[in-house]
Scaffold this motif. Structure first.
Motif: not given
Length: 187
Positions: A71-87, A140-146
């Motif tokens: 659920a937390r991942a789904r909440e963060l999926a719409g965050a403006e800073d996608v890198r910070a959300a993933l981290l 571009g915040a995560v390398r391709p292939g991950v």
């Protein structure tokens, strides 16, 4: 009397699950199914009827927390800073995985689970984290292939590597930082 049996079965399930949660917390993913049955006051066959595999039991033990992390991942999926959300999500997953004995083992594919079968702990987490990861990749915040499964597996590895460290949470955070440096280009 079938209704009484169903109520009995529900009580047995709840009792087995409560005991399993305590045993897994104390002994990890390899907690004895026989001990769980004895402590719950049921036979081994009753445990197996409700939880045909160790993986099914572990999924039930960790289900609530896995659902909260998803659920937390789904909440963060719409965050403006996608890198910070993933981290942030990876940090939450790391914190939980290092604080609960047995979770990391449950997240890894092992001899009980053939690679072609779904992992009931990894798959819901990877599925929930995938949109977060894809947005971070597009930015571009995560390398391709991950893959999201790669990330969940890495977190499980970090949790296993730090479980006997004097300060598992701090060491896990340090290792997560190393992983992030490898998968996320400098931003």
């Amino acid at each position: 009397m079938p209704a009484a049996q169903r109520a009995d079965a529900r009580r047995n399930y709840a009792r087995i699950l409560a005991v399993a949660e305590e045993e897994v917390a104390a002994h990890g993913a390899d907690a004895s199914l026989e001990q769980i049955a004895r402590t719950a006051g049921v036979g081994s066959a009753t445990v197996r009827r409700h939880f045909p595999t160790r993986a099914a039991l572990l999924e039930a033990v960790f289900r609530e927390r896995i659902e909260a992390l998803a659920a937390r991942a789904r909440e963060l999926a719409g965050a403006e800073d996608v890198r910070a959300a993933l981290l942030e999500w990876l940090g939450a997953l790391t914190a939980y995985s290092t604080s609960v004995q047995g979770m990391a083992t449950a997240m890894l594919r092992n001899g009980d689970l053939a690679p072609e079968h779904a992992n009931p702990c990894v798959d819901p987490l990877a599925e929930a984290g995938d949109p977060l990861l894809r947005r971070a990749m597009r930015a571009g915040a995560v390398r391709p292939g991950v893959t999201a499964t790669d990330l969940v597996t890495l977190i499980a590895g970090i949790a296993l590597a730090t479980e006997h460290h004097p300060d598992p949470a701090a060491e896990a955070d340090r290792l997560l930082g190393l992983v992030v440096a490898g998968i996320c280009p400098p931003g």
